[in-house]
Design an enzyme around this catalytic site. Sequence first.
Site, PDB file in Angstrom:
ATOM      1  N   ASP A 164      -4.126  -0.684  10.151  1.00  0.00           N
ATOM      2  CA  ASP A 164      -5.153   0.238  10.646  1.00  0.00           C
ATOM      3  C   ASP A 164      -6.416   0.052   9.811  1.00  0.00           C
ATOM      4  O   ASP A 164      -6.480  -0.830   8.951  1.00  0.00           O
ATOM      5  CB  ASP A 164      -4.663   1.698  10.605  1.00  0.00           C
ATOM      6  CG  ASP A 164      -4.294   2.159   9.187  1.00  0.00           C
ATOM      7  OD1 ASP A 164      -4.621   1.432   8.213  1.00  0.00           O
ATOM      8  OD2 ASP A 164      -3.693   3.238   9.042  1.00  0.00           O
ATOM      9  N   ASP A 182      -7.824   1.921   7.445  1.00  0.00           N
ATOM     10  CA  ASP A 182      -7.612   2.139   6.012  1.00  0.00           C
ATOM     11  C   ASP A 182      -6.894   0.957   5.377  1.00  0.00           C
ATOM     12  O   ASP A 182      -7.231   0.517   4.278  1.00  0.00           O
ATOM     13  CB  ASP A 182      -6.804   3.425   5.777  1.00  0.00           C
ATOM     14  CG  ASP A 182      -7.698   4.656   5.717  1.00  0.00           C
ATOM     15  OD1 ASP A 182      -8.930   4.481   5.647  1.00  0.00           O
ATOM     16  OD2 ASP A 182      -7.175   5.781   5.772  1.00  0.00           O
ATOM     17  N   ASP A 216      -1.052  -1.304   5.801  1.00  0.00           N
ATOM     18  CA  ASP A 216      -0.953  -0.766   7.153  1.00  0.00           C
ATOM     19  C   ASP A 216      -1.891  -1.506   8.096  1.00  0.00           C
ATOM     20  O   ASP A 216      -2.979  -1.949   7.700  1.00  0.00           O
ATOM     21  CB  ASP A 216      -1.316   0.725   7.173  1.00  0.00           C
ATOM     22  CG  ASP A 216      -0.287   1.583   6.445  1.00  0.00           C
ATOM     23  OD1 ASP A 216       0.819   1.082   6.205  1.00  0.00           O
ATOM     24  OD2 ASP A 216      -0.597   2.743   6.124  1.00  0.00           O
ATOM     25  N   GLU A 268       0.843  -1.201   0.000  1.00  0.00           N
ATOM     26  CA  GLU A 268       0.000   0.000   0.000  1.00  0.00           C
ATOM     27  C   GLU A 268       0.881   1.254   0.000  1.00  0.00           C
ATOM     28  O   GLU A 268       1.602   1.526   0.960  1.00  0.00           O
ATOM     29  CB  GLU A 268      -0.884  -0.037   1.245  1.00  0.00           C
ATOM     30  CG  GLU A 268      -1.619   1.245   1.564  1.00  0.00           C
ATOM     31  CD  GLU A 268      -2.201   1.236   2.973  1.00  0.00           C
ATOM     32  OE1 GLU A 268      -2.651   2.315   3.398  1.00  0.00           O
ATOM     33  OE2 GLU A 268      -2.206   0.181   3.636  1.00  0.00           O
TER      34      GLU A 268
END
Length: 649
Positions: free
Chosen positions: A517, A519, A515, A437
């Site tokens: 998280d 997102d 990541d 990403e």
Amino acid sequence: MSEPKEEFNKHNYSADSIQALEGMEHVRMRPSMYIGDVGVRGLHHLVYEVVDNSIDEALAGHCNNITVIINEDNSITTEDDGRGIPVDLHKKEGVSALEVVMTKIGAGGKFDKDSYKVSGGLHGVGVSCVNALSAHLKATVYRNGEVWEQEYERGKAMYPVKKVGETDKRGTIVTFKPDPTIFTQTLEYSYDTLASRLRELAYLNKGITIHLVDKRSKKEDGEFEGETFHSTEGLKEFIRYLDATREPLMKDVIAFEGEKNGVPVEVAMVYNTSYAENLHSYVNNINTHEGGTHLSGFRRGLTHTLKKYADESGLLKNLKFDIAGDDFREGLTAIISVKVQEPQFEGQTKTKLGNREVSASVSQAVSEMLTDYLEEHPDDAKTIVQKVILAAQARHAAQKARDMVQRKTVMSIGGLPGKLSDCSEQDPAKCEVFLVEGDSAGGTAKQGRDRAFQAILPLRGKILNVEKAMVHKVFENEEIKNIFTALGVTIGTEEDSKALNLSKLRYHKVVIMCDADIDGSHIATLILTFFFRYMKELIENGHIYIATPPLYLVKRGAKKQYAWSDKERDDIVSEFGDGSKIQRYKGLGEMNAEQLWDTTMNPEFRTMRLVQIDNGTEADRIFSMLMGDEVPPRRDFIEKNAIYANIDA
């Protein structure tokens, strides 16, 4: 609840009905040959094998209720109200028929055509295999007013079958505890995994009631967690469940149930506004995800009948190109379920039906069903044909876009995506590519990787949501084109325009690295949705993985340790003592190249999660719900699964 139907066979279900086909010496030595693997999937397969016996009783008309209990110690109890496994002496084996069933692989009444007409377990290995792979198993039989039982350790009887009481009940109870020396990865059962399969069985066998109880968890009112699955309409209800988050094009589900050429056939289908084709096929309750003759019969019947109707209606007269079979299936969700007395399974995982006679039976059933529906619902018929025409137009546009991808893919190394940092190893089996990403994290990954066998492909932002995009838009998307080109796979053959050609796959490990998280989880889900809809074979063949970067770095003086969860972080802080400093990694870019290598990319220390499809129909429903337009179901799912939502959890 209605009572089970009385026996109607002219033959008695007795010890003589039980046939032992072969010994079971190899089961404990080579368990994967019998249940697929000894991981999570194999552990749950044990439950399905026992439940299959109860379903077979239901198919024969002798059982209405089945209960599956996950006990506090992760042992499993199944109970049914069938006839009870015979306990009288088996002439050939010289012991009780119950002991034969429990200790001889392949033994059971389902091999005697007079006892069972069809059987879901014909594809399976039987309860004896479950017994062999259990540390302890206890069987209790309620039959002819008497209660009988026998216990086993690792497949061997602890004592002869004995009578322990009298009863007015009937049925069989089996409690087993998987053997920890065989199932070393985990012994913990997933409630959701079992619920998905039991729900599926209830839809496939309408009228049966299946209870699932989890004694490991209690609700606020003190009752154990659990669900009851029961369907009165069968596949029609199944279709509504699967398509709950899609917008229907029709007023009702089209359905057929009956017998054609001696083959019981049940079909249900509906069109929706999506662009995906979702066909789910079953033989004797087994999900044949590789398809087979019943699926080809469905496709032929659908295409022939719809094409004939469209031609006769005059709706195709202005179309400048031919309609293809794929066009009739865009936005279609369908379930095909057949019962076959002696199924012949083929394919890589033995889930492809090979019985030729089934194809004509299903094709005839679909043709009759559709012809009647189209005549009785002219407005829906017109809507379906218009959908088919739009699909044909989109297919032509998609073919142009696909050809562009193919041209890039078949070029030399110079044709690879500019952002791809390739590896030097030429053997695809040794190579892995990380889909990363963002350019920043991609840069860090390039510095930290082992260039010999690890390639890096950075993806810019969130890739296209393929669940809501027309096919040609998918192939026109730059990031998706880069994935196709980097992997070296092509799509479409003369026989099947949607088939994936993996012969030139350049990496046998495709690792999604995002990541840790919200997102990152969303981006990973978008990528997984793309693979599920357009490259499912990569998932089925075990090529797709998810990297698990750490959430925290805990330091105190010269000591440092990474943590992948809040609990792990707290344990480390407790061990290090006062003065511990905690660094929270919000993204891959916050780690330097050495840290990323040490924690997430180094094969010696990293943890990667293999992406598997345990239940294709449930996966289809979840992807549709997560990536579709309906917000409430998505919110409910995320709230229920919040503890597991992060990729690293």
